[in-house]
Design a protein around this motif. Sequence first.
Motif, PDB file in Angstrom:
ATOM      1  N   TRP A   1     -16.028 -11.178  36.533  1.00 53.09           N
ATOM      2  CA  TRP A   1     -14.864 -11.841  37.146  1.00 53.09           C
ATOM      3  C   TRP A   1     -14.763 -11.061  38.413  1.00 53.09           C
ATOM      4  CZ3 TRP A   1     -11.148 -11.297  32.325  1.00 53.09           C
ATOM      5  CH2 TRP A   1     -11.222 -12.388  31.528  1.00 53.09           C
ATOM      6  N   ALA A   2     -13.675 -11.311  39.190  1.00 52.99           N
ATOM      7  CA  ALA A   2     -13.350 -10.641  40.275  1.00 52.99           C
ATOM      8  C   ALA A   2     -13.387  -9.111  40.410  1.00 52.99           C
ATOM      9  CB  ALA A   2     -12.296 -10.898  41.227  1.00 52.99           C
ATOM     10  N   SER A   3     -14.069  -8.421  41.160  1.00 55.49           N
ATOM     11  CA  SER A   3     -14.236  -6.821  41.162  1.00 55.49           C
ATOM     12  C   SER A   3     -12.907  -6.016  40.914  1.00 55.49           C
ATOM     13  CB  SER A   3     -14.793  -6.357  42.265  1.00 55.49           C
ATOM     14  OG  SER A   3     -14.056  -6.589  43.538  1.00 55.49           O
ATOM     15  N   LEU A   4     -11.708  -6.621  41.654  1.00 55.10           N
ATOM     16  CA  LEU A   4     -10.644  -5.793  41.376  1.00 55.10           C
ATOM     17  C   LEU A   4     -10.153  -6.067  39.947  1.00 55.10           C
ATOM     18  CD1 LEU A   4      -8.348  -4.372  42.541  1.00 55.10           C
ATOM     19  CD2 LEU A   4      -7.088  -6.209  43.504  1.00 55.10           C
ATOM     20  N   LYS A   5     -10.208  -7.235  39.579  1.00 54.37           N
ATOM     21  CA  LYS A   5      -9.772  -7.592  38.044  1.00 54.37           C
ATOM     22  C   LYS A   5     -10.872  -6.743  37.210  1.00 54.37           C
ATOM     23  CE  LYS A   5      -8.682 -11.915  35.502  1.00 54.37           C
ATOM     24  NZ  LYS A   5      -8.619 -13.441  35.873  1.00 54.37           N
ATOM     25  N   VAL A   6     -11.986  -6.684  37.214  1.00 58.55           N
ATOM     26  CA  VAL A   6     -12.898  -5.750  36.478  1.00 58.55           C
ATOM     27  C   VAL A   6     -12.469  -4.542  36.484  1.00 58.55           C
ATOM     28  CG1 VAL A   6     -15.054  -4.970  35.988  1.00 58.55           C
ATOM     29  CG2 VAL A   6     -15.002  -7.424  36.811  1.00 58.55           C
ATOM     30  N   GLU A   7     -12.085  -3.945  37.604  1.00 50.62           N
ATOM     31  CA  GLU A   7     -11.332  -2.641  37.796  1.00 50.62           C
ATOM     32  C   GLU A   7     -10.209  -2.371  36.986  1.00 50.62           C
ATOM     33  OE1 GLU A   7     -10.479   0.499  41.348  1.00 50.62           O
ATOM     34  OE2 GLU A   7     -11.199  -1.485  41.837  1.00 50.62           O
ATOM     35  N   ALA A   8      -9.261  -3.229  37.101  1.00 46.79           N
ATOM     36  CA  ALA A   8      -8.163  -3.145  36.237  1.00 46.79           C
ATOM     37  C   ALA A   8      -8.427  -3.145  34.727  1.00 46.79           C
ATOM     38  CB  ALA A   8      -7.328  -4.266  36.596  1.00 46.79           C
ATOM     39  N   LEU A   9      -9.283  -3.918  34.268  1.00 49.44           N
ATOM     40  CA  LEU A   9      -9.628  -4.192  32.911  1.00 49.44           C
ATOM     41  C   LEU A   9     -10.410  -2.803  32.367  1.00 49.44           C
ATOM     42  CD1 LEU A   9     -10.726  -7.917  32.584  1.00 49.44           C
ATOM     43  CD2 LEU A   9      -8.568  -6.675  31.228  1.00 49.44           C
TER      44      LEU A   9
ATOM     45  N   GLU B   1      -0.225  -4.268  34.502  1.00 50.99           N
ATOM     46  CA  GLU B   1       0.577  -2.929  35.045  1.00 50.99           C
ATOM     47  C   GLU B   1      -0.320  -2.472  36.164  1.00 50.99           C
ATOM     48  OE1 GLU B   1       3.235   0.352  32.825  1.00 50.99           O
ATOM     49  OE2 GLU B   1       1.120   0.299  32.665  1.00 50.99           O
ATOM     50  N   TRP B   2      -1.468  -2.077  36.043  1.00 46.75           N
ATOM     51  CA  TRP B   2      -2.407  -1.281  36.939  1.00 46.75           C
ATOM     52  C   TRP B   2      -2.188  -2.127  38.327  1.00 46.75           C
ATOM     53  CZ3 TRP B   2      -7.040  -2.168  39.732  1.00 46.75           C
ATOM     54  CH2 TRP B   2      -7.414  -0.961  40.329  1.00 46.75           C
ATOM     55  N   LEU B   3      -2.544  -3.259  38.166  1.00 43.26           N
ATOM     56  CA  LEU B   3      -2.871  -4.294  39.450  1.00 43.26           C
ATOM     57  C   LEU B   3      -1.440  -4.143  40.114  1.00 43.26           C
ATOM     58  CD1 LEU B   3      -4.757  -7.440  37.984  1.00 43.26           C
ATOM     59  CD2 LEU B   3      -5.486  -5.983  39.768  1.00 43.26           C
ATOM     60  N   ILE B   4      -0.265  -4.275  39.539  1.00 42.90           N
ATOM     61  CA  ILE B   4       0.982  -4.280  40.163  1.00 42.90           C
ATOM     62  C   ILE B   4       1.127  -2.859  40.774  1.00 42.90           C
ATOM     63  CG2 ILE B   4       3.564  -4.219  39.779  1.00 42.90           C
ATOM     64  CD1 ILE B   4       2.841  -6.275  37.547  1.00 42.90           C
ATOM     65  N   GLN B   5       0.621  -1.911  40.100  1.00 47.30           N
ATOM     66  CA  GLN B   5       1.144  -0.469  40.629  1.00 47.30           C
ATOM     67  C   GLN B   5       0.054   0.186  41.796  1.00 47.30           C
ATOM     68  OE1 GLN B   5       1.419   1.970  37.150  1.00 47.30           O
ATOM     69  NE2 GLN B   5       3.546   1.275  36.715  1.00 47.30           N
ATOM     70  N   CYS B   6      -1.308  -0.390  41.791  1.00 46.67           N
ATOM     71  CA  CYS B   6      -2.117   0.023  42.582  1.00 46.67           C
ATOM     72  C   CYS B   6      -1.886  -0.289  44.053  1.00 46.67           C
ATOM     73  CB  CYS B   6      -3.430  -0.347  42.316  1.00 46.67           C
ATOM     74  SG  CYS B   6      -3.949  -2.082  42.698  1.00 46.67           S
ATOM     75  N   GLY B   7      -1.077  -1.395  44.357  1.00 44.76           N
ATOM     76  CA  GLY B   7      -0.755  -1.592  45.575  1.00 44.76           C
ATOM     77  C   GLY B   7      -1.747  -2.415  46.650  1.00 44.76           C
ATOM     78  N   ARG B   8      -2.948  -2.876  46.067  1.00 50.21           N
ATOM     79  CA  ARG B   8      -3.940  -3.338  46.790  1.00 50.21           C
ATOM     80  C   ARG B   8      -3.858  -4.945  46.799  1.00 50.21           C
ATOM     81  NH1 ARG B   8      -8.660  -0.321  43.590  1.00 50.21           N
ATOM     82  NH2 ARG B   8      -9.977  -2.040  44.665  1.00 50.21           N
TER      83      ARG B   8
END
Length: 479
Positions: A284-292, A250-257
């Motif tokens: 894992w990829a930094s954006l994925k880690v940020e989401a988790l 949900e965060w990945l979808i909403q963050c718009g990045r």
Amino acid sequence: MTLLNASIWQSAADDVLAVLLTEQYTDKGTNGFNRAVHECGLMSYHLPEGKWRDLMGAILDLRLGQKAVSWNNLASILSGRVTEQWYTELVTLCDVTRIADFGDNVTLLMDYGSRMAVVDSLEQAAKDLRDGDANIDERVNLLVSDITTVGETKIVDETAGDSDARLALVFDAEPPPVIPTGIGFVDDAIGGLREQRMLVLAGAYKSRKTTLMLNWLLRAYRAGKRPAVLSWENTITMTMMQLIAMLAVEWLIQCGRVTYAPDAPVFWISADGLMQAGRGYKRWASLKVEALDYARAELKRMGDGMRFYDRTPSGGGLSDLPSARAVIRRDMRLYGGDVFGLDHQGLIDANGEVFEHTRSVSKYLQGLSRITEPHSISLIVLAQLNENAIANTSGYSAGVKGGGDTSANADYVLRTTPVKLPATEDKYYDDRIELQVKHNRWGATTAREIVMFHPESGLVMPHQTVTFDSMVNGKKVHP
């Protein structure tokens, strides 16, 4: 049962009170009180009259008010009815034996206290009749009410002629709160998740029942409710991982990045994958880690706003219907729980037989959904379909696995069905289901649409439904 004498009754009360007075300081204040009061229903009238009953009433006032059971607090309530010397004796004499026998003593108090409540009612009726202070018919009616509802709320006669006061509670009040599911046609058909209602989600194995339930409980939390998950199937850890995966996607979808694509590696987040990764997810990829990391912090931020229970003793010891009731009643009292998801009905042990007596199980659960004290609740119950029902979509019945039909007791039954890929008989989409309102006790409205999920986490996607009539062989047809 051999009739007890007063000294045994008082001795059992001493032992129970000793534990209740000291457990806040020895056992974090959770086990004995919750077991006796929230799960078993021990009340002041179960203890002998006098100092025992007075002390129990004061303990209830303090504990339910989340205050310490100290002598200073007790003294302010009891106003000299209990001496500090007796309080000190009880605290000093609390030992391992009293703690070990606590459950047996609670049972003894409840049984004997209920018996004595009936005796008191009979004696008072006899006195009133001898003294001529009561109309015979009126006194008999009150007596019948007293001895048949001991320990329960007293029955009050209701007639159509006296309806104004009761109906005013409805027509002069704000509309009751409704929790939207976020799926438009469901909310239109049944009004979302509602108080004193049992909604059954029925479907074949792996037809997204659990993930749909968790999505709705998450929405309930965000709507200001206090949901809880009771799982006979998954562990508490796995249920939490499912929510973590949903929150991260949900965060990945909403963050718009990043543009959403179900097959993009950054969106490959599932509960099982997280269980396998352990701390390796940090590589894992930094954006994925940020989401988790966000999802973990978000779940922690919920605090006691969402609770989780499973089969383990420390997780509630879910097994049969009484254990479900005990957990729900305890959660209502301690945390204000008002929306409960049960996963799933077929695994609840009924009379020692799993997957049988489904109708009796659903009837019991419907009774739980009608609880209004100390507040109203809503139940979401998952149920597995039998083989015949999976192949048959006609009729109102969901065809739940086990004896009898859940639809006979449920307020609403929604059926989840995997959607077949075009031009194939044995393969299905992994990102959508057909959701259908099969049974609505309160009206004739039925509907069905396709609900879209993120295939790995199970998050219900934004703009997640398309009308069934615009689908041909599982493929959306654009006008």
